[in-house]
Design a protein around this motif. Structure first.
Motif, PDB file in Angstrom:
ATOM      1  N   ILE A  29       0.837  -1.206   0.000  1.00  0.00           N
ATOM      2  CA  ILE A  29       0.000   0.000   0.000  1.00  0.00           C
ATOM      3  C   ILE A  29       0.868   1.251   0.000  1.00  0.00           C
ATOM      4  CG2 ILE A  29      -1.687   1.316   1.321  1.00  0.00           C
ATOM      5  CD1 ILE A  29      -2.881  -1.320   2.261  1.00  0.00           C
ATOM      6  N   VAL A  30       1.919   1.261   0.814  1.00  0.00           N
ATOM      7  CA  VAL A  30       2.803   2.416   0.876  1.00  0.00           C
ATOM      8  C   VAL A  30       3.587   2.571  -0.427  1.00  0.00           C
ATOM      9  CG1 VAL A  30       4.660   3.540   2.179  1.00  0.00           C
ATOM     10  CG2 VAL A  30       2.976   2.135   3.380  1.00  0.00           C
ATOM     11  N   GLN A  31       3.898   1.444  -1.078  1.00  0.00           N
ATOM     12  CA  GLN A  31       4.661   1.476  -2.324  1.00  0.00           C
ATOM     13  C   GLN A  31       3.934   2.216  -3.443  1.00  0.00           C
ATOM     14  OE1 GLN A  31       5.596  -2.569  -3.348  1.00  0.00           O
ATOM     15  NE2 GLN A  31       7.410  -2.645  -2.044  1.00  0.00           N
ATOM     16  N   GLU A  32       2.612   2.377  -3.318  1.00  0.00           N
ATOM     17  CA  GLU A  32       1.865   3.101  -4.347  1.00  0.00           C
ATOM     18  C   GLU A  32       2.271   4.562  -4.429  1.00  0.00           C
ATOM     19  OE1 GLU A  32      -2.219   2.465  -3.427  1.00  0.00           O
ATOM     20  OE2 GLU A  32      -2.161   0.314  -3.861  1.00  0.00           O
ATOM     21  N   ASP A  33       2.878   5.086  -3.380  1.00  0.00           N
ATOM     22  CA  ASP A  33       3.374   6.471  -3.352  1.00  0.00           C
ATOM     23  C   ASP A  33       4.855   6.447  -3.695  1.00  0.00           C
ATOM     24  OD1 ASP A  33       4.184   9.054  -2.808  1.00  0.00           O
ATOM     25  OD2 ASP A  33       3.137   9.194  -0.894  1.00  0.00           O
ATOM     26  N   SER A  34       5.190   6.660  -4.964  1.00  0.00           N
ATOM     27  CA  SER A  34       6.586   6.542  -5.392  1.00  0.00           C
ATOM     28  C   SER A  34       7.470   7.597  -4.744  1.00  0.00           C
ATOM     29  CB  SER A  34       6.684   6.632  -6.912  1.00  0.00           C
ATOM     30  OG  SER A  34       6.155   7.860  -7.389  1.00  0.00           O
TER      31      SER A  34
END
Length: 217
Positions: free
Chosen positions: A24-29
């Motif tokens: 989920i956090v990885q969606e924010d590059s």
């Protein structure tokens, strides 16, 4: 090879490692890039304890002060493109360091499991008698790092070599131990379980370059 495993004790490093792994956090590059940069900063601080220092005199507004500063000449070299975020973290702390950039990638032939490492573009400062800090987020098989290591040493020989990776597989560490001098230092933020059948780190985090900069062709 001397191994420094930074996750053996609790610190804020674990917080940033958790965030770069979580889907989920990885969606924010942008957050992924910043967290990888923070990991680089923490690793740079820990590595700085192994550098040589010299005594200097400085002038404060009130008096002279005897203190120390880094004596070593540093060259930070990263493997494109994934290494750029970690590189930035090191450069934030070693702001007077020279820099180098090398491209290395897996070239697959007929199937996913077998590949060669191709080292092509490089723009690197003179390494002669300097401290080389070679940074790359992921240490999977170790073949890319070894290929870059040999390419860099074709032109000049550094005084010391430090390799810094965010996440490593035990197989990659064992491979580097077999092929690198005992004097080399390997700095690892986290050591994961294993490589899968396609030579990717498990649990790992995916493709660090894609997560930072977008999917490649």
């Amino acid at each position: 090879m001397q191994i420094h495993h930074l996750s053996e004790s609790n610190s804020v490093l674990h917080h940033f490692l958790a965030e770069i792994r979580e889907v989920i956090v990885q969606e924010d590059s942008m957050r992924f890039r910043r967290n990888m940069e923070r990991i680089g900063e923490i690793m740079a601080y820990e590595l700085s304890k192994n550098l040589d220092y010299k005594t200097i005199e400085i002038q404060t507004p009130l008096a002279q002060k005897t203190t120390v500063k880094i004596k070593d000449n540093l060259v930070i070299c990263s493997i494109l493109r994934a290494g750029l975020t970690l590189h930035t973290g090191f450069l934030n702390y070693f702001d007077r360091a020279e820099n180098g950039f090398v491209s290395a990638y897996r070239h697959h032939h007929n199937n996913e499991a077998h590949f060669d490492i191709l080292v092509e573009y490089q723009a690197v400062a003179n390494l002669e008698n300097k401290i080389l800090i070679l940074v790359d987020p992921m240490l999977a098989t170790g073949q890319s790092l070894l290929a870059v290591y040999h390419k860099l040493l074709e032109q000049s020989i550094p005084e010391a070599i430090h390799i810094a990776v965010a996440i490593a597989a035990p197989e990659g560490i064992a491979f580097l131990e077999q092929h690198l001098p005992a004097s080399c230092h390997l700095w690892v933020a986290a050591i994961d379980d294993r490589l899968n059948e396609n030579k990717y780190i498990v649990p790992g985090l995916g493709d660090a370059g894609d997560l930072a900069y977008g999917n490649k062709l």
